[in-house]
Design a protein around this motif. Structure first.
Motif, PDB file in Angstrom:
ATOM      1  N   THR A 148       0.828  -1.189   0.000  1.00 33.16           N
ATOM      2  CA  THR A 148       0.000   0.000   0.000  1.00 33.16           C
ATOM      3  C   THR A 148       0.867   1.245   0.000  1.00 33.16           C
ATOM      4  O   THR A 148       1.900   1.295   0.629  1.00 33.16           O
ATOM      5  CB  THR A 148      -0.895   0.008   1.255  1.00 33.16           C
ATOM      6  N   VAL A 149       0.431   2.276  -0.716  1.00 37.30           N
ATOM      7  CA  VAL A 149       1.102   3.574  -0.692  1.00 37.30           C
ATOM      8  C   VAL A 149       0.886   4.161   0.689  1.00 37.30           C
ATOM      9  O   VAL A 149      -0.206   4.090   1.241  1.00 37.30           O
ATOM     10  CB  VAL A 149       0.497   4.508  -1.760  1.00 37.30           C
ATOM     11  N   VAL A 150       1.930   4.726   1.260  1.00 43.54           N
ATOM     12  CA  VAL A 150       1.846   5.261   2.610  1.00 43.54           C
ATOM     13  C   VAL A 150       1.795   6.788   2.557  1.00 43.54           C
ATOM     14  O   VAL A 150       2.791   7.423   2.207  1.00 43.54           O
ATOM     15  CB  VAL A 150       3.057   4.811   3.446  1.00 43.54           C
ATOM     16  N   PRO A 151       0.640   7.391   2.862  1.00 43.30           N
ATOM     17  CA  PRO A 151       0.605   8.855   2.911  1.00 43.30           C
ATOM     18  C   PRO A 151       1.504   9.348   4.039  1.00 43.30           C
ATOM     19  O   PRO A 151       1.513   8.779   5.119  1.00 43.30           O
ATOM     20  CB  PRO A 151      -0.854   9.184   3.209  1.00 43.30           C
ATOM     21  N   THR A 152       2.269  10.393   3.783  1.00 43.26           N
ATOM     22  CA  THR A 152       3.139  10.939   4.820  1.00 43.26           C
ATOM     23  C   THR A 152       2.590  12.247   5.368  1.00 43.26           C
ATOM     24  O   THR A 152       3.152  12.805   6.284  1.00 43.26           O
ATOM     25  CB  THR A 152       4.564  11.144   4.278  1.00 43.26           C
ATOM     26  N   ALA A 153       1.507  12.729   4.780  1.00 40.19           N
ATOM     27  CA  ALA A 153       0.830  13.930   5.270  1.00 40.19           C
ATOM     28  C   ALA A 153      -0.617  13.857   4.805  1.00 40.19           C
ATOM     29  O   ALA A 153      -0.899  13.235   3.789  1.00 40.19           O
ATOM     30  CB  ALA A 153       1.495  15.183   4.719  1.00 40.19           C
ATOM     31  N   PRO A 154      -1.537  14.460   5.531  1.00 41.48           N
ATOM     32  CA  PRO A 154      -2.929  14.410   5.092  1.00 41.48           C
ATOM     33  C   PRO A 154      -3.098  15.137   3.757  1.00 41.48           C
ATOM     34  O   PRO A 154      -2.385  16.104   3.483  1.00 41.48           O
ATOM     35  CB  PRO A 154      -3.695  15.125   6.208  1.00 41.48           C
ATOM     36  N   PRO A 155      -4.023  14.657   2.903  1.00 41.01           N
ATOM     37  CA  PRO A 155      -4.222  15.336   1.625  1.00 41.01           C
ATOM     38  C   PRO A 155      -4.729  16.756   1.831  1.00 41.01           C
ATOM     39  O   PRO A 155      -5.432  17.038   2.785  1.00 41.01           O
ATOM     40  CB  PRO A 155      -5.260  14.481   0.910  1.00 41.01           C
ATOM     41  N   THR A 156      -4.341  17.611   0.940  1.00 39.99           N
ATOM     42  CA  THR A 156      -4.782  18.996   0.965  1.00 39.99           C
ATOM     43  C   THR A 156      -5.715  19.196  -0.222  1.00 39.99           C
ATOM     44  O   THR A 156      -5.436  18.713  -1.306  1.00 39.99           O
ATOM     45  CB  THR A 156      -3.574  19.937   0.802  1.00 39.99           C
ATOM     46  N   THR A 157      -6.821  19.880  -0.026  1.00 42.65           N
ATOM     47  CA  THR A 157      -7.721  20.134  -1.135  1.00 42.65           C
ATOM     48  C   THR A 157      -7.700  21.608  -1.507  1.00 42.65           C
ATOM     49  O   THR A 157      -7.435  22.467  -0.690  1.00 42.65           O
ATOM     50  CB  THR A 157      -9.158  19.706  -0.801  1.00 42.65           C
ATOM     51  N   ASP A 158      -7.989  21.861  -2.776  1.00 37.96           N
ATOM     52  CA  ASP A 158      -8.016  23.223  -3.287  1.00 37.96           C
ATOM     53  C   ASP A 158      -9.049  24.024  -2.524  1.00 37.96           C
ATOM     54  O   ASP A 158     -10.047  23.474  -2.134  1.00 37.96           O
ATOM     55  CB  ASP A 158      -8.362  23.159  -4.787  1.00 37.96           C
ATOM     56  N   PRO A 159      -8.896  25.274  -2.213  1.00 41.29           N
ATOM     57  CA  PRO A 159      -7.887  26.196  -2.720  1.00 41.29           C
ATOM     58  C   PRO A 159      -6.631  26.264  -1.874  1.00 41.29           C
ATOM     59  O   PRO A 159      -5.755  27.072  -2.141  1.00 41.29           O
ATOM     60  CB  PRO A 159      -8.614  27.534  -2.707  1.00 41.29           C
ATOM     61  N   ALA A 160      -6.498  25.443  -0.855  1.00 43.59           N
ATOM     62  CA  ALA A 160      -5.349  25.518   0.040  1.00 43.59           C
ATOM     63  C   ALA A 160      -4.073  24.951  -0.572  1.00 43.59           C
ATOM     64  O   ALA A 160      -3.003  25.134  -0.023  1.00 43.59           O
ATOM     65  CB  ALA A 160      -5.656  24.773   1.340  1.00 43.59           C
ATOM     66  N   VAL A 161      -4.160  24.259  -1.708  1.00 48.56           N
ATOM     67  CA  VAL A 161      -2.978  23.672  -2.321  1.00 48.56           C
ATOM     68  C   VAL A 161      -2.061  24.771  -2.823  1.00 48.56           C
ATOM     69  O   VAL A 161      -2.485  25.679  -3.538  1.00 48.56           O
ATOM     70  CB  VAL A 161      -3.368  22.744  -3.497  1.00 48.56           C
ATOM     71  N   GLU A 162      -0.802  24.668  -2.416  1.00 43.14           N
ATOM     72  CA  GLU A 162       0.190  25.626  -2.898  1.00 43.14           C
ATOM     73  C   GLU A 162       0.406  25.358  -4.384  1.00 43.14           C
ATOM     74  O   GLU A 162       0.702  24.243  -4.790  1.00 43.14           O
ATOM     75  CB  GLU A 162       1.502  25.457  -2.141  1.00 43.14           C
ATOM     76  N   ARG A 163       0.257  26.367  -5.193  1.00 46.62           N
ATOM     77  CA  ARG A 163       0.381  26.222  -6.645  1.00 46.62           C
ATOM     78  C   ARG A 163       1.854  26.362  -7.031  1.00 46.62           C
ATOM     79  O   ARG A 163       2.288  27.374  -7.569  1.00 46.62           O
ATOM     80  CB  ARG A 163      -0.493  27.240  -7.363  1.00 46.62           C
ATOM     81  N   THR A 164       2.616  25.317  -6.730  1.00 45.82           N
ATOM     82  CA  THR A 164       4.036  25.287  -7.057  1.00 45.82           C
ATOM     83  C   THR A 164       4.209  25.177  -8.568  1.00 45.82           C
ATOM     84  O   THR A 164       3.263  24.843  -9.289  1.00 45.82           O
ATOM     85  CB  THR A 164       4.716  24.074  -6.395  1.00 45.82           C
ATOM     86  N   PRO A 165       5.414  25.424  -9.072  1.00 53.23           N
ATOM     87  CA  PRO A 165       5.642  25.234 -10.511  1.00 53.23           C
ATOM     88  C   PRO A 165       5.322  23.806 -10.972  1.00 53.23           C
ATOM     89  O   PRO A 165       4.835  23.608 -12.078  1.00 53.23           O
ATOM     90  CB  PRO A 165       7.136  25.552 -10.681  1.00 53.23           C
ATOM     91  N   GLN A 166       5.566  22.811 -10.105  1.00 53.29           N
ATOM     92  CA  GLN A 166       5.259  21.426 -10.476  1.00 53.29           C
ATOM     93  C   GLN A 166       3.751  21.204 -10.592  1.00 53.29           C
ATOM     94  O   GLN A 166       3.287  20.499 -11.487  1.00 53.29           O
ATOM     95  CB  GLN A 166       5.857  20.437  -9.455  1.00 53.29           C
ATOM     96  N   VAL A 167       2.971  21.781  -9.672  1.00 50.45           N
ATOM     97  CA  VAL A 167       1.515  21.664  -9.736  1.00 50.45           C
ATOM     98  C   VAL A 167       1.009  22.393 -10.980  1.00 50.45           C
ATOM     99  O   VAL A 167       0.169  21.866 -11.726  1.00 50.45           O
ATOM    100  CB  VAL A 167       0.848  22.213  -8.453  1.00 50.45           C
ATOM    101  N   GLU A 168       1.518  23.580 -11.234  1.00 49.93           N
ATOM    102  CA  GLU A 168       1.100  24.335 -12.416  1.00 49.93           C
ATOM    103  C   GLU A 168       1.452  23.582 -13.698  1.00 49.93           C
ATOM    104  O   GLU A 168       0.686  23.602 -14.664  1.00 49.93           O
ATOM    105  CB  GLU A 168       1.736  25.731 -12.425  1.00 49.93           C
ATOM    106  N   ALA A 169       2.604  22.912 -13.728  1.00 46.90           N
ATOM    107  CA  ALA A 169       2.992  22.128 -14.903  1.00 46.90           C
ATOM    108  C   ALA A 169       2.027  20.968 -15.122  1.00 46.90           C
ATOM    109  O   ALA A 169       1.669  20.651 -16.266  1.00 46.90           O
ATOM    110  CB  ALA A 169       4.428  21.616 -14.756  1.00 46.90           C
ATOM    111  N   ALA A 170       1.598  20.321 -14.032  1.00 52.08           N
ATOM    112  CA  ALA A 170       0.627  19.224 -14.154  1.00 52.08           C
ATOM    113  C   ALA A 170      -0.710  19.751 -14.659  1.00 52.08           C
ATOM    114  O   ALA A 170      -1.352  19.130 -15.517  1.00 52.08           O
ATOM    115  CB  ALA A 170       0.460  18.513 -12.807  1.00 52.08           C
ATOM    116  N   VAL A 171      -1.147  20.890 -14.148  1.00 50.89           N
ATOM    117  CA  VAL A 171      -2.397  21.507 -14.612  1.00 50.89           C
ATOM    118  C   VAL A 171      -2.290  21.808 -16.109  1.00 50.89           C
ATOM    119  O   VAL A 171      -3.203  21.508 -16.888  1.00 50.89           O
ATOM    120  CB  VAL A 171      -2.721  22.783 -13.798  1.00 50.89           C
ATOM    121  N   ALA A 172      -1.178  22.388 -16.522  1.00 55.57           N
ATOM    122  CA  ALA A 172      -0.977  22.707 -17.939  1.00 55.57           C
ATOM    123  C   ALA A 172      -0.949  21.445 -18.791  1.00 55.57           C
ATOM    124  O   ALA A 172      -1.516  21.413 -19.891  1.00 55.57           O
ATOM    125  CB  ALA A 172       0.325  23.495 -18.114  1.00 55.57           C
ATOM    126  N   ASP A 173      -0.320  20.371 -18.280  1.00 49.64           N
ATOM    127  CA  ASP A 173      -0.268  19.105 -19.006  1.00 49.64           C
ATOM    128  C   ASP A 173      -1.667  18.550 -19.223  1.00 49.64           C
ATOM    129  O   ASP A 173      -2.019  18.132 -20.332  1.00 49.64           O
ATOM    130  CB  ASP A 173       0.587  18.084 -18.252  1.00 49.64           C
TER     131      ASP A 173
END
Length: 147
Positions: free
Chosen positions: A42-67
Motif C-alpha cells: 500500500t502507498v503510505v501517505p506521509t501527510a494528510p491530503p490537501t484540497t483546493d484552494p489551500a494547495v500551494e500552486r508550485t511550478p510542479q503543480v502548475e505544470a501538471a495543470v498545464a499538461d
C-alpha cells in the motif's frame, strides 16, 4: 595495513550507499525488478491530503495543470486541483506500473496530485524530483484478493 582496511571499509560504504540509492524512474521508466501484481504494498501517505484552494500552486503543480489542459484541449483555468498529498511509493513505479517494465524495489518519497476537469478526476504522481507525471492506471494499494 590499517590504511588499506580503512579504504576498503570506506569503499564498501560507498558501494552500499550507491546500491541503496538506486535509480528512481518516472512512471513507466525502467530501473530495477518487475513488481509482482500480487505483492504491491500500500502507498503510505506521509501527510494528510490537501484540497483546493489551500494547495500551494508550485511550478510542479502548475505544470501538471498545464499538461492536463493540453491533453484534454482545455484552458488551464478549466482544471481544478482536488487534492495534493505527500506519499511514500512502495517502489520506483511511483504507483503507476506499466506492463513489461522494471522498477527499483525500494520505497520512494514523493507526492500524489489529483486534478479534475470535465467531470473526471486525473491522477498525477511524483517521485523525489517533485515533477508530476499523469498516471492513466494508478495503483494505490494492494490488488484485490481474487486477482
Amino acid at each position: 595495513m590499517r590504511a588499506t582496511r580503512a579504504r576498503t571499509a570506506a569503499l564498501a560504504v560507498v558501494v552500499l550507499l550507491l546500491a541503496a540509492c538506486g535509480g528512481e524512474s518516472s512512471p513507466g521508466g525502467p530501473s530495477g525488478e518487475t513488481p509482482s501484481s500480487h505483492e504491491l504494498p500500500t502507498v503510505v501517505p506521509t501527510a494528510p491530503p490537501t484540497t483546493d484552494p489551500a494547495v500551494e500552486r508550485t511550478p510542479q503543480v502548475e505544470a501538471a495543470v498545464a499538461d492536463l489542459a493540453e491533453h484534454l484541449g482545455l484552458d488551464p483555468a478549466a482544471v481544478s486541483v482536488v487534492s495534493h498529498e505527500d506519499v511514500t511509493w512502495p517502489d520506483g513505479a511511483l504507483g503507476c506500473p506499466q506492463p513489461g517494465m522494471s522498477y527499483t524495489q525500494a520505497q520512494v518519497p514523493g507526492a500524489r496530485l489529483v486534478l479534475a476537469a470535465e467531470g473526471r478526476e486525473f491522477s498525477y504522481h511524483a517521485g523525489r524530483s517533485g515533477d508530476f507525471a499523469r498516471c492513466e492506471s494508478p495503483r494505490l494499494g494492494p490488488p484485490p484478493a481474487d486477482s
